[in-house]
Design an enzyme around this catalytic site. Structure first.
Site, PDB file in Angstrom:
ATOM      1  N   GLU A  15      40.985  35.410  44.591  1.00 23.38           N
ATOM      2  CA  GLU A  15      41.737  34.252  45.107  1.00 23.38           C
ATOM      3  C   GLU A  15      41.636  34.094  46.616  1.00 23.38           C
ATOM      4  O   GLU A  15      41.751  32.987  47.141  1.00 23.38           O
ATOM      5  CB  GLU A  15      43.211  34.335  44.689  1.00 23.38           C
ATOM      6  CG  GLU A  15      44.032  35.469  45.283  1.00 23.38           C
ATOM      7  CD  GLU A  15      44.003  36.763  44.458  1.00 23.38           C
ATOM      8  OE1 GLU A  15      43.054  36.941  43.662  1.00 23.38           O
ATOM      9  OE2 GLU A  15      44.921  37.580  44.625  1.00 23.38           O
ATOM     10  N   CYS A  41      43.311  42.544  39.786  1.00 23.04           N
ATOM     11  CA  CYS A  41      43.732  43.829  40.355  1.00 23.04           C
ATOM     12  C   CYS A  41      44.660  44.561  39.381  1.00 23.04           C
ATOM     13  O   CYS A  41      44.187  45.028  38.363  1.00 23.04           O
ATOM     14  CB  CYS A  41      44.352  43.613  41.729  1.00 23.04           C
ATOM     15  SG  CYS A  41      44.262  45.097  42.739  1.00 23.04           S
ATOM     16  N   HIS A  61      40.461  40.813  44.517  1.00 23.03           N
ATOM     17  CA  HIS A  61      41.288  39.599  44.520  1.00 23.03           C
ATOM     18  C   HIS A  61      40.405  38.390  44.838  1.00 23.03           C
ATOM     19  O   HIS A  61      40.272  38.016  46.000  1.00 23.03           O
ATOM     20  CB  HIS A  61      42.382  39.698  45.580  1.00 23.03           C
ATOM     21  CG  HIS A  61      43.426  40.721  45.284  1.00 23.03           C
ATOM     22  ND1 HIS A  61      44.594  40.407  44.633  1.00 23.03           N
ATOM     23  CD2 HIS A  61      43.474  42.039  45.549  1.00 23.03           C
ATOM     24  CE1 HIS A  61      45.323  41.499  44.508  1.00 23.03           C
ATOM     25  NE2 HIS A  61      44.666  42.508  45.062  1.00 23.03           N
TER      26      HIS A  61
HETATM   27  N1  GLN Z   1      49.137  48.829  42.182  1.00 22.88           N
HETATM   28  C1  GLN Z   1      47.748  48.766  41.883  1.00 22.88           C
HETATM   29  C2  GLN Z   1      46.904  49.667  42.789  1.00 22.88           C
HETATM   30  O1  GLN Z   1      47.353  50.092  43.816  1.00 22.88           O
HETATM   31  C3  GLN Z   1      47.248  47.340  41.946  1.00 22.88           C
HETATM   32  C4  GLN Z   1      47.285  46.770  43.319  1.00 22.88           C
HETATM   33  C5  GLN Z   1      47.148  45.277  43.332  1.00 22.88           C
HETATM   34  O2  GLN Z   1      47.290  44.624  42.319  1.00 22.88           O
HETATM   35  N2  GLN Z   1      46.933  44.705  44.505  1.00 22.88           N
HETATM   36  O3  GLN Z   1      45.768  49.926  42.469  1.00 22.88           O
END
Ligand code: GLN
Length: 607
Positions: A527, A398, A525
């Protein structure tokens, strides 16, 4: 539907969530279908707005529910997919009652905690327990309900009252209450003290809940006279008193419960003797034994914002662990605070800076996890640059993927002020931009959260292979920003490949550097869907690359018994019986503190 309620007494942090998940797993091993509900008595509607530093990570479900991390334990242990409604909070219950009140549903009555809130809680539980979560049709056989907090908390009172009414309402034979408590040992005399448990059971009874089973946390197995005393004072049969003594890692807990015949006690209370079979934990046992004897380390540098509390990245640590066990490596997580890698630290605290870089350089792989806000961003960029230039296996999750893109734009495309508009709204090279799925002006609900599909554009890339060449994959998201689609061509021309995209082709989901041994980033994600025995593909890739096995990623890593090195066992249920607290030791010999709720801030390998 049968219900198992798990409450906690004496102190928080006893590992109630892990105990409840383990009970669920044990019942599942008896052939029952199991679902679960977590009750969090706080006022927040969901965990989405809570700081991971204070409360641990926000776990994300398929339906976009942002929930307590304990739901992650249930999903991992039971291999199920929960819904946002499986996490009940005070906020959700009050909101539903207040909404109904405004609609005029209460016919002019005074709306009160009893019966309106307590009724709403019971209805919610009955409704959610019926939702199938294991991919099969129809409701589960048993619903494990975990009540967060400790008996006596003001916040949990309406839930206790509701659950007391509920146990009466579903009747004996359908409800089993397991109270998790603490039996401390006074060091001087080494005596196991029962008084705190006595008090907490008295509190529970005073509130109308009668425990059927006591699960006592202690360093060693309870002595017989201690059990007898607890039985007498708490009115619980001796065979219904279990000890959760310290074990090398949490995968032992279901085995520990099985060895103490917890399933028999529970099945008896639920009138399920004869319906359920003897627990089959062969595969679980085999995998736990593999975990226990791992010795060859794989060092992963976690370059994150929060390094003081491993719960903040719980699912990432679990995913690393699942992958490491599949690759038969002992996971060593090197926590690197991103800010410590930055030039300012070199000036202000040279020792800290040197230490951080030594850790990073001593690692076999680098992971930059998700995050929000600009603290540590520069340090994460330096870590990605180091991994890219030195061909060190890298996984960016992410924000971690966005970081890798920013770094590439700056170092390879030479766009020195390239940035995400999250960190610099005025940047002249916005390579990561705000891309809401819905309205751009409406502030609420702009997060792209929950399961979304990614299609592989490049069939023979590393990630497609790791995902079994399935063509597409559904993974969970939680972000607002994304790679700027207008710059994609420029990146691809320079060698950064966007191998996975959404169905429109506009949202970049997976990046790869074909010229690097393993440099992968995902906008989602992965995970959150990793399971013991079913490690997440991209994490498996990282660990395999970091331990020199990427070419030979085991096709059958899902089967622990096949992973066993020769001579260790064949998955037969020959697990050592746990007696007197002398469980099998982990390879580092430690028996302490690992069955906590993850706050050990150790090397993370215990989880
Ligand atoms: N801050 C980034 C976004 O909003 C990444 C978010 C995250 O890593 N969950 O896209």
């Amino acid at each position: 539907m049968k219900y198992v309620l798990v409450t906690g007494g004496v102190v928080s942090g006893l590992g109630k969530g892990v105990t409840a998940s383990s009970i669920g797993l044990l019942l599942k091993a008896c052939g029952l279908r199991v679902t679960s509900i977590k009750i969090d008595p706080y006022l927040n509607t969901d965990a989405g707005t809570m700081s991971p530093f204070e409360h641990g990570e926000v776990f994300v479900l398929d339906d976009g529910g942002e929930v307590d991390l304990d739901l992650g334990n249930y999903e991992r242990f039971l291999d199920i997919k929960l819904t946002r409604d499986n996490n009940i909070t005070t906020g959700k219950i009050y909101q539903s009652v207040l909404d109904n009140e405004r609609k005029g549903d209460y016919l002019g009555k005074t709306v009160q905690v009893v019966p309106h809130i307590t009724d709403a809680i019971q209805k919610w539980i009955e409704r959610v327990a019926l939702i199938p979560v294991d991919g099969k049709e129809g409701p589960a056989d048993v619903c494990v309900i975990e009540l967060g907090g400790t008996i006596g908390d003001i916040e949990s009172m309406p839930f206790i009252e509701a659950l007391g009414q509920f146990s009466y309402h579903v009747g004996p034979g359908n409800f089993c209450l397991i109270h998790v408590s603490l039996v401390p040992v006074l060091n001087v005399v080494g005596e196991q003290k029962t008084k705190p448990t006595q008090h907490s059971v008295r509190g529970l009874r005073g509130l109308g809940l009668i425990p059927n089973i006591l699960a006592c946390r202690s360093t060693k197995a309870l002595e017989d006279n201690v059990k007898a005393k607890l039985s007498q004072f708490c009115h619980v049969a001796v065979e219904n008193i279990l000890t959760l003594y310290d074990v090398p890692n949490i995968w032992h807990i279901p085995l520990l419960l099985r060895d103490q015949k917890a399933h028999e006690a529970i099945l008896k209370e639920l009138n399920l003797i004869g319906v359920a079979r003897e627990p089959d934990l062969q595969e679980w046992t085999a995998r736990t034994r593999v975990y226990d004897i791992l010795h060859e380390p794989v060092r992963i540098a976690m370059v994150g914002k929060y390094t003081g509390l491993s719960d903040s990245y719980l699912s990432v640590l679990k995913a690393l662990l699942h992958a490491s066990v599949a690759c038969r490596r002992k996971l060593v997580v090197e926590w690197v605070a991103a800010g410590d890698l930055e030039d300012v630290t070199a000036k202000e605290a040279p020792d800290v800076y040197k230490n951080a870089w030594d850790l990073l350089k001593g690692s076999d792989g680098v992971l930059v996890p998700g995050g929000f806000g600009d603290r540590g961003v520069q340090g994460k960029i330096l870590a990605a640059k180091y991994a890219r230039e030195n061909k060190v296996p890298f996984l960016g999750v992410c924000l971690g993927m966005q970081i890798a893109v920013i770094e590439f734009a700056r170092s390879v495309l030479g766009l020195h002020d390239a940035n995400s508009t999250e960190f610099d709204p005025e940047t002249s090279h916005p390579c990561v931009i705000f891309m809401p799925e819905g309205s751009k002006t409406h502030m609420g609900g702009t997060m792209r959260v929950g399961s979304r599909r990614t299609y592989f554009k490049v069939p023979n890339c590393k990630s497609a292979k790791l995902y079994n060449n399935d063509g597409f994959v559904d993974e969970r998201h939680r972000h607002r920003y994304e790679v700027n689609p207008n710059m994609v061509q420029q990146f691809e021309n320079a060698g950064l490949s966007f191998v996975g995209r959404d169905e429109t082709g506009q949202r970049m989901e997976i990046i790869e550097l074909p010229s690097h041994p393993y440099f992968v980033g995902a906008q989602f994600h992965p995970e959150f869907k990793s399971r013991p025995g079913k490690p997440s593909a991209l994490f498996l890739g990282l660990i395999a690359a970091a331990s020199g096995q990427l070419d030979a990623v085991p096709q059958n890593y899902g089967h622990a018994s096949k992973l066993l090195p020769n001579g260790i066992g064949n998955g037969k249920p020959t697990v050592k019986t746990y007696q007197n607290g002398n469980a099998i030791k982990s390879s580092n010999g430690s028996l302490n503190g690992v069955y906590s709720n993850g706050n050990d801030n150790g090397n993370g390998a215990h989880h």
